[in-house]
Design a protein around this motif. Structure first.
Motif, PDB file in Angstrom:
ATOM      1  N   ARG A   2       1.256  -0.872   0.102  1.00 27.48           N
ATOM      2  CA  ARG A   2      -0.013  -0.225  -0.056  1.00 27.48           C
ATOM      3  C   ARG A   2       1.020   1.371   0.193  1.00 27.48           C
ATOM      4  NH1 ARG A   2      -4.297   1.110   4.492  1.00 27.48           N
ATOM      5  NH2 ARG A   2      -2.141   2.020   5.292  1.00 27.48           N
ATOM      6  N   ILE A   3       0.775   2.235  -1.061  1.00 29.26           N
ATOM      7  CA  ILE A   3       1.633   3.193  -1.115  1.00 29.26           C
ATOM      8  C   ILE A   3       0.330   4.397  -1.118  1.00 29.26           C
ATOM      9  CG2 ILE A   3       3.516   5.092  -1.835  1.00 29.26           C
ATOM     10  CD1 ILE A   3       3.601   2.146  -4.074  1.00 29.26           C
ATOM     11  N   ASP A   4       0.385   4.916   0.502  1.00 28.57           N
ATOM     12  CA  ASP A   4      -0.434   6.357   0.578  1.00 28.57           C
ATOM     13  C   ASP A   4       0.998   7.913   0.412  1.00 28.57           C
ATOM     14  OD1 ASP A   4      -2.412   4.771   0.953  1.00 28.57           O
ATOM     15  OD2 ASP A   4      -1.864   5.408   3.320  1.00 28.57           O
ATOM     16  N   VAL A   5       0.047   8.577  -1.194  1.00 27.19           N
ATOM     17  CA  VAL A   5       1.119   9.845  -0.846  1.00 27.19           C
ATOM     18  C   VAL A   5      -0.074  10.858  -0.285  1.00 27.19           C
ATOM     19  CG1 VAL A   5       1.983  11.134  -2.600  1.00 27.19           C
ATOM     20  CG2 VAL A   5       1.745   8.667  -2.858  1.00 27.19           C
ATOM     21  N   PHE A   6       0.850  12.078   0.234  1.00 27.27           N
ATOM     22  CA  PHE A   6       0.325  12.529   1.362  1.00 27.27           C
ATOM     23  C   PHE A   6       0.787  14.322  -0.079  1.00 27.27           C
ATOM     24  CE2 PHE A   6      -1.478  11.258   4.953  1.00 27.27           C
ATOM     25  CZ  PHE A   6      -0.822  10.174   4.691  1.00 27.27           C
ATOM     26  N   THR A   7      -0.705  15.218  -0.149  1.00 23.04           N
ATOM     27  CA  THR A   7       0.207  16.114  -0.928  1.00 23.04           C
ATOM     28  C   THR A   7      -1.095  16.940  -1.086  1.00 23.04           C
ATOM     29  OG1 THR A   7       0.000  16.683  -3.656  1.00 23.04           O
ATOM     30  CG2 THR A   7      -0.957  14.654  -3.048  1.00 23.04           C
ATOM     31  N   ALA A  39      -6.760  18.549   3.712  1.00 24.28           N
ATOM     32  CA  ALA A  39      -8.791  18.128   4.113  1.00 24.28           C
ATOM     33  C   ALA A  39      -8.789  18.116   5.586  1.00 24.28           C
ATOM     34  CB  ALA A  39      -8.674  16.673   3.046  1.00 24.28           C
ATOM     35  N   THR A  40      -7.572  17.815   5.766  1.00 16.53           N
ATOM     36  CA  THR A  40      -7.405  17.601   7.977  1.00 16.53           C
ATOM     37  C   THR A  40      -6.851  18.542   8.499  1.00 16.53           C
ATOM     38  OG1 THR A  40      -6.130  16.365   7.956  1.00 16.53           O
ATOM     39  CG2 THR A  40      -7.815  15.332   7.825  1.00 16.53           C
ATOM     40  N   ALA A  69      -2.320  14.978   9.272  1.00 13.26           N
ATOM     41  CA  ALA A  69      -2.834  14.625   7.968  1.00 13.26           C
ATOM     42  C   ALA A  69      -2.819  12.708   8.518  1.00 13.26           C
ATOM     43  CB  ALA A  69      -2.349  14.481   6.728  1.00 13.26           C
ATOM     44  N   LEU A  70      -1.046  12.878   9.058  1.00 14.47           N
ATOM     45  CA  LEU A  70      -1.065  11.239   9.365  1.00 14.47           C
ATOM     46  C   LEU A  70      -1.672  10.871  10.250  1.00 14.47           C
ATOM     47  CD1 LEU A  70       3.403  12.133   9.608  1.00 14.47           C
ATOM     48  CD2 LEU A  70       1.826  10.616   7.162  1.00 14.47           C
ATOM     49  N   GLU A  71      -1.514  11.588  11.424  1.00 12.24           N
ATOM     50  CA  GLU A  71      -2.665  10.500  12.691  1.00 12.24           C
ATOM     51  C   GLU A  71      -4.263  10.080  11.779  1.00 12.24           C
ATOM     52  OE1 GLU A  71      -2.464  13.262  16.053  1.00 12.24           O
ATOM     53  OE2 GLU A  71      -0.553  12.133  16.023  1.00 12.24           O
ATOM     54  N   ALA A  72      -4.985  11.079  11.359  1.00 10.11           N
ATOM     55  CA  ALA A  72      -5.995  11.273  10.599  1.00 10.11           C
ATOM     56  C   ALA A  72      -6.280   9.653  10.265  1.00 10.11           C
ATOM     57  CB  ALA A  72      -7.026  11.807   9.738  1.00 10.11           C
ATOM     58  N   ARG A  73      -5.635   9.182   9.438  1.00  8.59           N
ATOM     59  CA  ARG A  73      -5.171   7.973   8.113  1.00  8.59           C
ATOM     60  C   ARG A  73      -4.191   6.592   9.594  1.00  8.59           C
ATOM     61  NH1 ARG A  73      -6.615   6.841   3.527  1.00  8.59           N
ATOM     62  NH2 ARG A  73      -5.288   5.052   2.466  1.00  8.59           N
TER      63      ARG A  73
END
Ligand code: ADE
Length: 220
Positions: A2-7, A39-40, A69-73
């Protein structure tokens, strides 16, 4: 994987996500997710950046915004897996790092913008700070695509021909050297012919020639 990209610009990845090897990877059950940093944000009016302490040009991405953002995910930060901040000042990306990241079940890529991340993102929220080269891009998005592309093509079954990522430039099969030269028809083009050995049908000789060419390219 799983690759998550935060942008801040998830739309940049629309084109990338539709490319064949990426679609192949998704078809095999791998994931590529885009997470919008805005978004967060805990700040008003979608604010994500701020002026640098000490003065100077540009804006800096805030650590509390990235943390939210990291904590929301993932729950409490830092995430429990490999988390890469893309930054021109980071460790130079190479094939060995691509191989290493491709072996991870989860990978987070964080794209900076403006003057980049508050340094506390790099120090306390990321496991790695990675640069794709000694030049400054307008953001980490293209760098994240470069990293994701190099990682995705290492995943078994993603490329059409299973061997194609095994014996390519910088692979272990080629002792980390650039790949040997390739030729196809026509045999002769403007008086430039294909090396005879490649038409010899002698596979041992061809292997040896390719390895030597590959080693020679490393030296030049
Ligand atoms: N962000 C801006 N420039 C970059 C680079 N060269 N590598 C990684 N991230 C970046």
């Amino acid at each position: 994987m799983r690759i998550d990209v935060f942008t801040l610009f998830p739309g940049w990845f629309d084109w990338f996500s539709t490319q064949r090897h990426v679609r192949n990877a998704l078809g095999l059950g791998h994931e590529l997710n885009l997470v919008d940093l805005r978004a967060t944000t805990p700040l008003k009016a979608g604010q994500v950046d701020d002026t640098p302490y000490g003065g100077g040009a540009g804006m800096v991405l805030r650590v509390d915004v990235v943390e939210a953002a990291l904590e929301a995910r993932y729950g409490p930060a830092p995430p429990p897996h490999r988390t890469v901040a893309l930054s021109p000042g980071g460790r130079q990306f190479d094939d060995a790092l691509a191989r290493e990241l491709a072996a991870e079940p989860e990978l987070t890529l964080m794209c900076g913008r403006y003057e980049g991340f508050d340094e506390r993102v790099n120090e306390h929220l990321a496991t790695d700070v990675v640069s794709i080269g000694p030049y400054v891009l307008s953001g980490g998005e293209l760098a994240a695509m470069v990293v994701a592309d190099a990682v995705i093509r290492k995943l078994p079954g993603v490329l059409g021909h299973e061997d194609s990522a095994v014996e390519e430039s910088f692979s272990e099969a080629l002792e980390g050297a650039p790949e040997y030269p390739h030729y196809t028809r026509p045999f002769e083009w403007r008086e430039h012919e294909v090396p005879d050995v490649l038409l010899s049908g002698d596979h041992a000789r061809i292997r040896q020639w390719r390895l030597e060419e590959s080693r020679r390219r490393r030296r030049t």
